[in-house]
Design a protein around this motif. Structure first.
Motif, mmCIF file in Angstrom:
data_model
loop_
_atom_site.group_PDB
_atom_site.id
_atom_site.type_symbol
_atom_site.label_atom_id
_atom_site.label_comp_id
_atom_site.label_asym_id
_atom_site.label_seq_id
_atom_site.Cartn_x
_atom_site.Cartn_y
_atom_site.Cartn_z
ATOM 1 N N ASP A 212 53.693 66.367 15.613
ATOM 2 C CA ASP A 212 54.535 67.373 16.261
ATOM 3 C C ASP A 212 54.958 66.878 17.645
ATOM 4 O O ASP A 212 54.239 67.066 18.630
ATOM 5 C CB ASP A 212 53.770 68.693 16.368
ATOM 6 C CG ASP A 212 54.646 69.841 16.855
ATOM 7 O OD1 ASP A 212 55.725 69.583 17.427
ATOM 8 O OD2 ASP A 212 54.228 71.008 16.690
ATOM 9 N N TYR A 213 56.127 66.250 17.725
ATOM 10 C CA TYR A 213 56.593 65.716 18.994
ATOM 11 C C TYR A 213 56.953 66.815 19.984
ATOM 12 O O TYR A 213 56.744 66.672 21.191
ATOM 13 C CB TYR A 213 57.804 64.797 18.777
ATOM 14 C CG TYR A 213 57.469 63.542 18.015
ATOM 15 C CD1 TYR A 213 56.666 62.554 18.577
ATOM 16 C CD2 TYR A 213 57.949 63.329 16.716
ATOM 17 C CE1 TYR A 213 56.357 61.393 17.880
ATOM 18 C CE2 TYR A 213 57.640 62.180 16.021
ATOM 19 C CZ TYR A 213 56.841 61.220 16.600
ATOM 20 O OH TYR A 213 56.529 60.075 15.902
ATOM 21 N N ARG A 214 57.491 67.921 19.485
ATOM 22 C CA ARG A 214 57.882 68.994 20.390
ATOM 23 C C ARG A 214 56.678 69.517 21.161
ATOM 24 O O ARG A 214 56.725 69.672 22.385
ATOM 25 C CB ARG A 214 58.549 70.131 19.609
ATOM 26 C CG ARG A 214 59.127 71.224 20.511
ATOM 27 C CD ARG A 214 59.775 72.338 19.688
ATOM 28 N NE ARG A 214 60.477 73.271 20.543
ATOM 29 C CZ ARG A 214 59.904 74.246 21.244
ATOM 30 N NH1 ARG A 214 58.588 74.404 21.180
ATOM 31 N NH2 ARG A 214 60.621 75.056 21.996
ATOM 32 N N SER A 215 55.580 69.779 20.449
ATOM 33 C CA SER A 215 54.377 70.278 21.116
ATOM 34 C C SER A 215 53.777 69.213 22.032
ATOM 35 O O SER A 215 53.306 69.511 23.129
ATOM 36 C CB SER A 215 53.332 70.718 20.089
ATOM 37 O OG SER A 215 53.802 71.824 19.342
ATOM 38 N N ALA A 216 53.820 67.948 21.580
ATOM 39 C CA ALA A 216 53.231 66.869 22.371
ATOM 40 C C ALA A 216 54.003 66.617 23.657
ATOM 41 O O ALA A 216 53.436 66.102 24.632
ATOM 42 C CB ALA A 216 53.181 65.593 21.541
ATOM 43 N N CYS A 217 55.288 66.980 23.672
ATOM 44 C CA CYS A 217 56.091 66.779 24.880
ATOM 45 C C CYS A 217 55.696 67.736 26.008
ATOM 46 O O CYS A 217 55.849 67.395 27.197
ATOM 47 C CB CYS A 217 57.575 66.996 24.569
ATOM 48 S SG CYS A 217 58.396 65.602 23.768
ATOM 49 N N GLN A 218 55.211 68.924 25.660
ATOM 50 C CA GLN A 218 55.039 69.971 26.664
ATOM 51 C C GLN A 218 54.084 69.591 27.798
ATOM 52 O O GLN A 218 54.387 69.862 28.969
ATOM 53 C CB GLN A 218 54.609 71.282 25.990
ATOM 54 C CG GLN A 218 55.532 71.749 24.876
ATOM 55 C CD GLN A 218 57.020 71.634 25.208
ATOM 56 O OE1 GLN A 218 57.475 72.127 26.243
ATOM 57 N NE2 GLN A 218 57.780 70.962 24.345
ATOM 58 N N PRO A 219 52.914 68.966 27.534
ATOM 59 C CA PRO A 219 52.025 68.634 28.647
ATOM 60 C C PRO A 219 52.356 67.317 29.349
ATOM 61 O O PRO A 219 51.688 66.971 30.337
ATOM 62 C CB PRO A 219 50.652 68.543 27.961
ATOM 63 C CG PRO A 219 50.956 68.082 26.585
ATOM 64 C CD PRO A 219 52.280 68.719 26.224
ATOM 65 N N VAL A 220 53.351 66.585 28.881
ATOM 66 C CA VAL A 220 53.656 65.284 29.474
ATOM 67 C C VAL A 220 54.182 65.461 30.900
ATOM 68 O O VAL A 220 55.058 66.286 31.156
ATOM 69 C CB VAL A 220 54.701 64.523 28.625
ATOM 70 C CG1 VAL A 220 55.115 63.234 29.331
ATOM 71 C CG2 VAL A 220 54.144 64.205 27.244
ATOM 72 N N ARG A 221 53.648 64.682 31.803
ATOM 73 C CA ARG A 221 54.146 64.650 33.179
ATOM 74 C C ARG A 221 55.168 63.516 33.261
ATOM 75 O O ARG A 221 54.834 62.366 33.531
ATOM 76 C CB ARG A 221 52.994 64.436 34.159
ATOM 77 C CG ARG A 221 51.954 65.556 34.127
ATOM 78 C CD ARG A 221 50.908 65.381 35.205
ATOM 79 N NE ARG A 221 51.491 65.501 36.543
ATOM 80 C CZ ARG A 221 50.789 65.412 37.672
ATOM 81 N NH1 ARG A 221 49.470 65.175 37.627
ATOM 82 N NH2 ARG A 221 51.379 65.530 38.841
ATOM 83 N N TRP A 222 56.409 63.878 32.985
ATOM 84 C CA TRP A 222 57.467 62.889 32.877
ATOM 85 C C TRP A 222 57.693 62.159 34.194
ATOM 86 O O TRP A 222 57.545 62.746 35.270
ATOM 87 C CB TRP A 222 58.769 63.551 32.439
ATOM 88 C CG TRP A 222 58.703 64.195 31.091
ATOM 89 C CD1 TRP A 222 58.667 65.537 30.832
ATOM 90 C CD2 TRP A 222 58.654 63.542 29.813
ATOM 91 N NE1 TRP A 222 58.609 65.760 29.475
ATOM 92 C CE2 TRP A 222 58.595 64.556 28.822
ATOM 93 C CE3 TRP A 222 58.659 62.202 29.413
ATOM 94 C CZ2 TRP A 222 58.543 64.257 27.466
ATOM 95 C CZ3 TRP A 222 58.604 61.905 28.058
ATOM 96 C CH2 TRP A 222 58.548 62.930 27.103
ATOM 97 N N PRO A 223 58.077 60.895 34.129
ATOM 98 C CA PRO A 223 58.459 60.190 35.356
ATOM 99 C C PRO A 223 59.758 60.766 35.907
ATOM 100 O O PRO A 223 60.430 61.551 35.216
ATOM 101 C CB PRO A 223 58.651 58.748 34.865
ATOM 102 C CG PRO A 223 59.003 58.881 33.422
ATOM 103 C CD PRO A 223 58.215 60.073 32.920
ATOM 104 N N PRO A 224 60.153 60.419 37.130
ATOM 105 C CA PRO A 224 61.462 60.845 37.633
ATOM 106 C C PRO A 224 62.548 60.466 36.634
ATOM 107 O O PRO A 224 62.524 59.358 36.074
ATOM 108 C CB PRO A 224 61.610 60.064 38.945
ATOM 109 C CG PRO A 224 60.213 59.770 39.371
ATOM 110 C CD PRO A 224 59.435 59.570 38.099
#
Length: 295
Positions: A212-224
């Motif tokens: 589930d990529y959508r759920s896995a994206c939520q906690p990611v601290r994306w770079p600038p």
């Protein structure tokens, strides 16, 4: 041209990924990895005459690496009936290998076009330990779903991509997009099949193992991040679909720009010209170079 060009290859499994290195005369110590979208290769970013965003950034002092995905461009072997490759392999193996390889000397900037934005987001969500290796993320015309309803969608997506492309894959063992003149490069059959569900709006989950990529994206601290859309991109990266992709992944916290005359640009850009038009060297290319320097 204020840079030199050379080629290298990265071994992954039983294939080799081609890397076009654009080496500046006076390096600024920052490195950029560029990843291309579907039915194209890394030449969307450069040519031997010094044109393209990759060449522009190299002339600004960035060491640039333009990667060809498996089977495309100068990667070995080329796509064929005997060499297939899936979207999951790209997400789980190839993109992580490229990032880790180049990040041996420190974090790298990622600059991606079109579908590469989707698979990069998926790769970073699937393996969040890669995120600290990414200095910044820049996307051009990246969307996951095509929601726009138009004759262009019916022709190019519903008819050609979803139907004709399937038949061609059965006949050839791969998608001969170059021979049939609806793309700059051919695609592996499995890769094509893996994209269809996402494009038509099915859940952002892996078609191979259900991750589930959508759920896995939520906690990611994306770079600038900085995300570009083009006002005349009415299908492959419609501004509305670009913004929907950013919202789905959490990347909407980054910077967003619409490339249009109404926003002060010299040109109303489209899906390809946002990276290839001569005017871009005066419009968004210099702004992007300045932004990358301070990330």
């Amino acid at each position: 041209m204020q840079h030199q060009q050379s080629s290298d290859w990265l071994q992954v499994a039983d294939y080799r990924l081609h890397l076009r290195q654009l080496q500046p005369v006076e390096p600024n110590g920052q490195r950029v990895l560029m990843l291309h979208g579907a039915i194209e290769n890394s030449r969307i970013f450069y040519n031997e005459k010094g044109r393209g965003l990759g060449c522009f950034l190299a002339d600004q002092g960035f060491t640039v690496y333009c990667a060809d995905f498996a089977g495309r461009g100068q990667s070995i072997p080329a796509v064929s009936r005997s060499f297939n490759h899936s979207q999951q392999q790209l997400i789980a193996d190839d993109i992580p290998a490229l990032i880790r390889h180049l990040a041996l000397a420190g974090p790298v900037h990622l600059v991606v076009h079109s579908w590469a934005g989707v698979v990069v987001a998926a790769a970073l969500a699937r393996q969040p330990e890669l995120v600290p290796l990414v200095r910044s993320l820049v996307t051009f015309g990246s969307k996951r779903c095509i929601s726009v309803q138009s004759w262009q969608r019916w022709l190019h997506i519903d008819l050609v991509w979803n139907r004709l492309a399937r038949l061609l894959c059965k006949a050839y063992g791969y998608l001969p997009a170059r021979q049939w003149r609806f793309g700059a490069d051919n695609e592996p059959a499995q890769y094509l099949l893996d994209t269809i569900g996402w494009i038509r709006g099915e859940p952002f989950a892996d078609p191979t193992d259900g991750f589930d990529y959508r759920s896995a994206c939520q906690p990611v601290r994306w770079p600038p991040s900085w995300h570009f859309a083009a006002v005349n991109d009415q299908l492959l990266g419609h501004p509305r679909d670009v913004q929907a992709f950013l919202a789905e992944t959490g990347l909407s916290s980054g910077r967003y720009s619409l490339l249009a005359k109404s926003a002060g640009q010299l040109l109303d850009y489209d899906h390809i010209s946002m990276l290839t038009a001569p005017e871009a060297r005066q419009d968004h290319f210099p702004l992007l170079a300045d932004w990358l320097r301070v990330q």
